[in-house]
Write a protein that holds these residues in place. Structure first.
Motif, PDB file in Angstrom:
ATOM      1  N   VAL A   1       0.846  -1.193   0.000  1.00  0.00           N
ATOM      2  CA  VAL A   1       0.000   0.000   0.000  1.00  0.00           C
ATOM      3  C   VAL A   1       0.885   1.247   0.000  1.00  0.00           C
ATOM      4  O   VAL A   1       1.627   1.493   0.959  1.00  0.00           O
ATOM      5  N   ASP A   2       0.792   2.026  -1.094  1.00  0.00           N
ATOM      6  CA  ASP A   2       1.574   3.259  -1.211  1.00  0.00           C
ATOM      7  C   ASP A   2       0.906   4.128  -2.271  1.00  0.00           C
ATOM      8  O   ASP A   2       0.418   3.608  -3.278  1.00  0.00           O
ATOM      9  N   ASP A   3       0.875   5.447  -2.064  1.00  0.00           N
ATOM     10  CA  ASP A   3       0.214   6.332  -3.031  1.00  0.00           C
ATOM     11  C   ASP A   3       1.145   6.740  -4.175  1.00  0.00           C
ATOM     12  O   ASP A   3       0.755   7.481  -5.071  1.00  0.00           O
ATOM     13  N   ASP A   4       2.369   6.246  -4.162  1.00  0.00           N
ATOM     14  CA  ASP A   4       3.329   6.536  -5.224  1.00  0.00           C
ATOM     15  C   ASP A   4       3.317   5.373  -6.220  1.00  0.00           C
ATOM     16  O   ASP A   4       3.744   4.254  -5.894  1.00  0.00           O
TER      17      ASP A   4
ATOM     18  N   ARG B   1      -4.646   3.247  -2.487  1.00  0.00           N
ATOM     19  CA  ARG B   1      -5.578   3.896  -1.546  1.00  0.00           C
ATOM     20  C   ARG B   1      -5.660   3.105  -0.236  1.00  0.00           C
ATOM     21  O   ARG B   1      -6.149   1.963  -0.217  1.00  0.00           O
ATOM     22  N   PRO B   2      -5.228   3.691   0.866  1.00  0.00           N
ATOM     23  CA  PRO B   2      -5.272   2.959   2.142  1.00  0.00           C
ATOM     24  C   PRO B   2      -6.692   2.676   2.632  1.00  0.00           C
ATOM     25  O   PRO B   2      -6.899   1.718   3.380  1.00  0.00           O
TER      26      PRO B   2
ATOM     27  N   LEU C   1       3.033  -4.507   3.297  1.00  0.00           N
ATOM     28  CA  LEU C   1       4.094  -3.504   3.191  1.00  0.00           C
ATOM     29  C   LEU C   1       3.392  -2.161   3.079  1.00  0.00           C
ATOM     30  O   LEU C   1       2.732  -1.873   2.077  1.00  0.00           O
ATOM     31  N   LEU C   2       3.474  -1.345   4.118  1.00  0.00           N
ATOM     32  CA  LEU C   2       2.609  -0.178   4.257  1.00  0.00           C
ATOM     33  C   LEU C   2       3.414   1.117   4.355  1.00  0.00           C
ATOM     34  O   LEU C   2       4.303   1.256   5.207  1.00  0.00           O
ATOM     35  N   ASP C   3       3.074   2.077   3.481  1.00  0.00           N
ATOM     36  CA  ASP C   3       3.677   3.406   3.563  1.00  0.00           C
ATOM     37  C   ASP C   3       3.115   4.121   4.788  1.00  0.00           C
ATOM     38  O   ASP C   3       1.997   3.854   5.237  1.00  0.00           O
ATOM     39  N   MET C   4       3.875   5.066   5.332  1.00  0.00           N
ATOM     40  CA  MET C   4       3.443   5.748   6.547  1.00  0.00           C
ATOM     41  C   MET C   4       2.838   7.122   6.279  1.00  0.00           C
ATOM     42  O   MET C   4       2.231   7.711   7.184  1.00  0.00           O
ATOM     43  N   ASN C   5       2.989   7.660   5.077  1.00  0.00           N
ATOM     44  CA  ASN C   5       2.474   9.003   4.779  1.00  0.00           C
ATOM     45  C   ASN C   5       1.710   8.973   3.451  1.00  0.00           C
ATOM     46  O   ASN C   5       2.250   8.533   2.429  1.00  0.00           O
ATOM     47  N   PHE C   6       0.470   9.461   3.485  1.00  0.00           N
ATOM     48  CA  PHE C   6      -0.358   9.474   2.279  1.00  0.00           C
ATOM     49  C   PHE C   6      -0.811  10.881   1.896  1.00  0.00           C
ATOM     50  O   PHE C   6      -0.948  11.204   0.721  1.00  0.00           O
ATOM     51  N   ALA C   7      -1.075  11.723   2.853  1.00  0.00           N
ATOM     52  CA  ALA C   7      -1.502  13.094   2.539  1.00  0.00           C
ATOM     53  C   ALA C   7      -0.337  13.876   1.933  1.00  0.00           C
ATOM     54  O   ALA C   7       0.833  13.654   2.271  1.00  0.00           O
ATOM     55  N   ILE C   8      -0.663  14.794   1.035  1.00  0.00           N
ATOM     56  CA  ILE C   8       0.370  15.594   0.373  1.00  0.00           C
ATOM     57  C   ILE C   8       1.138  16.412   1.417  1.00  0.00           C
ATOM     58  O   ILE C   8       0.544  17.117   2.230  1.00  0.00           O
TER      59      ILE C   8
ATOM     60  N   THR D   1       4.964  12.951   9.091  1.00  0.00           N
ATOM     61  CA  THR D   1       4.987  12.569  10.513  1.00  0.00           C
ATOM     62  C   THR D   1       4.810  11.063  10.721  1.00  0.00           C
ATOM     63  O   THR D   1       5.141  10.542  11.784  1.00  0.00           O
ATOM     64  N   GLY D   2       4.257  10.378   9.734  1.00  0.00           N
ATOM     65  CA  GLY D   2       3.997   8.944   9.879  1.00  0.00           C
ATOM     66  C   GLY D   2       2.730   8.632  10.644  1.00  0.00           C
ATOM     67  O   GLY D   2       2.427   7.465  10.914  1.00  0.00           O
ATOM     68  N   ARG D   3       1.943   9.673  11.007  1.00  0.00           N
ATOM     69  CA  ARG D   3       0.731   9.457  11.816  1.00  0.00           C
ATOM     70  C   ARG D   3      -0.266   8.532  11.114  1.00  0.00           C
ATOM     71  O   ARG D   3      -0.867   7.658  11.733  1.00  0.00           O
ATOM     72  N   GLU D   4      -0.437   8.725   9.788  1.00  0.00           N
ATOM     73  CA  GLU D   4      -1.384   7.888   9.048  1.00  0.00           C
ATOM     74  C   GLU D   4      -0.947   6.420   9.057  1.00  0.00           C
ATOM     75  O   GLU D   4      -1.777   5.505   9.191  1.00  0.00           O
ATOM     76  N   GLY D   5       0.350   6.202   8.927  1.00  0.00           N
ATOM     77  CA  GLY D   5       0.848   4.828   8.952  1.00  0.00           C
ATOM     78  C   GLY D   5       0.564   4.142  10.269  1.00  0.00           C
ATOM     79  O   GLY D   5       0.156   2.965  10.302  1.00  0.00           O
ATOM     80  N   PHE D   6       0.752   4.867  11.375  1.00  0.00           N
ATOM     81  CA  PHE D   6       0.472   4.296  12.688  1.00  0.00           C
ATOM     82  C   PHE D   6      -1.021   4.004  12.848  1.00  0.00           C
ATOM     83  O   PHE D   6      -1.402   2.998  13.456  1.00  0.00           O
ATOM     84  N   GLN D   7      -1.868   4.885  12.313  1.00  0.00           N
ATOM     85  CA  GLN D   7      -3.316   4.657  12.401  1.00  0.00           C
ATOM     86  C   GLN D   7      -3.734   3.395  11.649  1.00  0.00           C
ATOM     87  O   GLN D   7      -4.524   2.587  12.139  1.00  0.00           O
ATOM     88  N   TRP D   8      -3.177   3.229  10.429  1.00  0.00           N
ATOM     89  CA  TRP D   8      -3.525   2.046   9.646  1.00  0.00           C
ATOM     90  C   TRP D   8      -2.882   0.775  10.218  1.00  0.00           C
ATOM     91  O   TRP D   8      -3.459  -0.315  10.120  1.00  0.00           O
ATOM     92  N   LEU D   9      -1.735   0.916  10.843  1.00  0.00           N
ATOM     93  CA  LEU D   9      -1.115  -0.221  11.526  1.00  0.00           C
ATOM     94  C   LEU D   9      -2.064  -0.755  12.602  1.00  0.00           C
ATOM     95  O   LEU D   9      -2.315  -1.969  12.687  1.00  0.00           O
TER      96      LEU D   9
END
Length: 471
Positions: free
Chosen positions: A8-11, A34-35, A51-58, A62-70
């Motif tokens: 999962v990665d937006d790139d 799309r997470p 395999l999860l990216d930690m940042n999705f918003a432009i 901070t990696g906050r989104e990655g921790f939330q999805w984790l």
């Protein structure tokens, strides 16, 4: 390592690079930009690692989104291994990721060998977690089948008061307990009471009669086995030690365990791990051990009978159960309990015991102890015609403290080899059988296995005959 990875990665470039790399390494994968589609993908398709990216918003770093999805993924499937990746990582971020449940952490741009090795490890971790989960489920099923309803410990005599004092002190601890006592005194009842009063009361209680386990099946029964480990191993089997994990394991008749099996049991108790037969992976165990034997402790201390290092391991606390003949004042309470129990079992009104019957019951020596009393009550409840149980309903001998007249031999002569030959003034085969069993039990100090071997019958058959004759 077979398995399927969700990336999962937006790139888009990252997804293409990862897919091509894993395809070359023989790892199946699914890529997703799309997470928010993660929950549905986990529900619809089977994955063994993420395999999860930690940042999705432009602009986010901070990696906050990655921790939330984790957290969300682990809520959906706690066995799933998750590898987090980011271009903005540092040591602190990696440590936080691991604390929150990530299997590993990689930095972008990654090194191909490092990423492949990390995902292989994640797939192995998931497989291990799922195997442990399945094993735990089987263990709970087995433990539920092995466990039984609570049985009260009954007695207010001075002899039982001493037992209760030791029980109160030992039960709340993690100390291993060795329960000593004659056959039928209630050693398993005491073991269950220790468990009920312990810190493990909400966990399982697993009982194993070592005297009934064939030597060839000992390791399979206690340690478990893997499918194909031997001819009849058609599926994985959970051993009793794993089934008791977190709870209490009761090993009855431990004194009958042969020396070479004592060594194997000692190794497991010292290392606190079990390797199933045919397996290679050690399984950690956490059990509180309670053992029991009808052997006197002096006999256990004899060289060649019982390993002293194993004895030290199992008898942190020794608890001696008195025979019923040493606590006759407990018989009225035991009678009330058994009469009520069998009245419920057979859907009949409770009955009372006559004064003469009670006097005879309290005067009898009860060589079979509480077990024999229980069976005597069951027979009386079934066969008695009236509401009052008389002495004859319990099949007691006419003279208290003695065996029935029909079973007493008129003479005995020493036979070759030191065995006593029965010479009876009656042709009563029941009397002959009873006397033979009594002598075998006396000769072997109550050891059921040895007595059964001497008599040429199975342990189960000997138990049935003991119950029939009130021994």
């Amino acid at each position: 390592m077979a398995g399927r990875v969700l990336i999962v990665d937006d790139d888009a470039d990252i997804l293409v690079a990862a897919r091509l790399l894993l395809k070359r390494e023989g790892i199946a994968c699914h890529t997703e930009p799309r997470p928010d589609r993660i929950p549905q993908l986990l529900k619809d398709e089977g994955f063994d690692a993420v395999l999860l990216d930690m940042n999705f918003a432009i602009g986010a770093n901070t990696g906050r989104e990655g921790f939330q999805w984790l957290k969300r993924i682990l809520e959906i499937d706690p066995t799933l291994s998750i590898v987090l990746m980011t271009a903005y990582g540092d040591v602190g971020t990696a440590v936080d990721a691991m604390k929150q449940g990530a299997a590993d952490f990689v930095l972008k741009p990654w090194q191909n060998e490092r990423l492949v090795a990390t995902l292989h490890s994640a797939l192995k971790l998931t497989a291990s977690r799922r195997e442990a989960q399945e094993l735990g489920g089987k263990a709970k099923e087995l433990a539920a089948a092995l466990d039984g309803p609570p049985i009260p410990v009954i007695g207010s005599s001075p002899a039982m008061a001493r037992v209760f004092t030791l029980l109160d002190r030992a039960a709340p601890t993690e100390a291993n307990v060795l329960v000593l006592g004659e056959n039928g005194t209630g050693k398993e009842v005491i073991a269950r009471e220790i468990h009920r009063r312990s810190k493990r009361r909400d966990q399982v209680f697993v009982s194993v009669d070592l005297g009934a386990v064939a030597e060839s099946l000992f390791e399979s029964e206690l340690f478990g086995h893997k499918k194909g480990a031997f001819t009849d191993a058609r599926e994985d089997r959970v051993g009793r030690l794993v089934a008791a994990n977190g709870g209490t394991l009761f090993l009855d008749e431990i004194g009958n365990l042969p020396l070479h099996l004592q060594s194997k049991l000692l190794t497991v108790l010292e290392q606190r791990v079990v390797v199933p037969v045919g397996g290679t992976k050690p399984i950690p165990i956490d059990v509180r051990l309670i053992s029991a034997t009808n052997m006197p402790v002096e006999q256990l201390n004899k060289e060649g009978v019982f390993r002293q290092d194993l004895l030290y391991r199992i008898n942190t606390v020794e608890l001696h159960l008195p025979p019923l003949r040493d606590r006759p004042e407990d018989i009225p309470a035991l009678l009330d309990h058994f009469i009520g129990m069998y009245a419920r079992k057979y859907n009949m009104p409770p009955k009372r015991v006559s004064a003469e019957a009670l006097r005879r019951l309290m005067a009898y020596r009860w060589p079979g102890n509480v077990r024999a009393l229980r069976h005597a009550v069951e027979r009386a409840m079934i066969l008695a015609g009236g509401e009052v149980l008389e002495a004859e309903d319990f099949s007691l001998p006419s003279t208290s403290g003695q065996q029935p007249a029909a079973s007493a031999p008129s003479a005995a002569a020493a036979a070759p080899g030191g065995n006593a030959a029965l010479v009876l003034d009656t042709l009563d085969l029941e009397a002959v059988e009873k006397e033979a069993i009594r002598r075998a039990l006396t000769k072997h100090q109550g050891n059921i296995s040895h007595a059964a071997h001497d008599l040429g019958i199975t342990r189960a058959s000997l138990y049935r005959r003991m119950e029939k004759h009130g021994l």
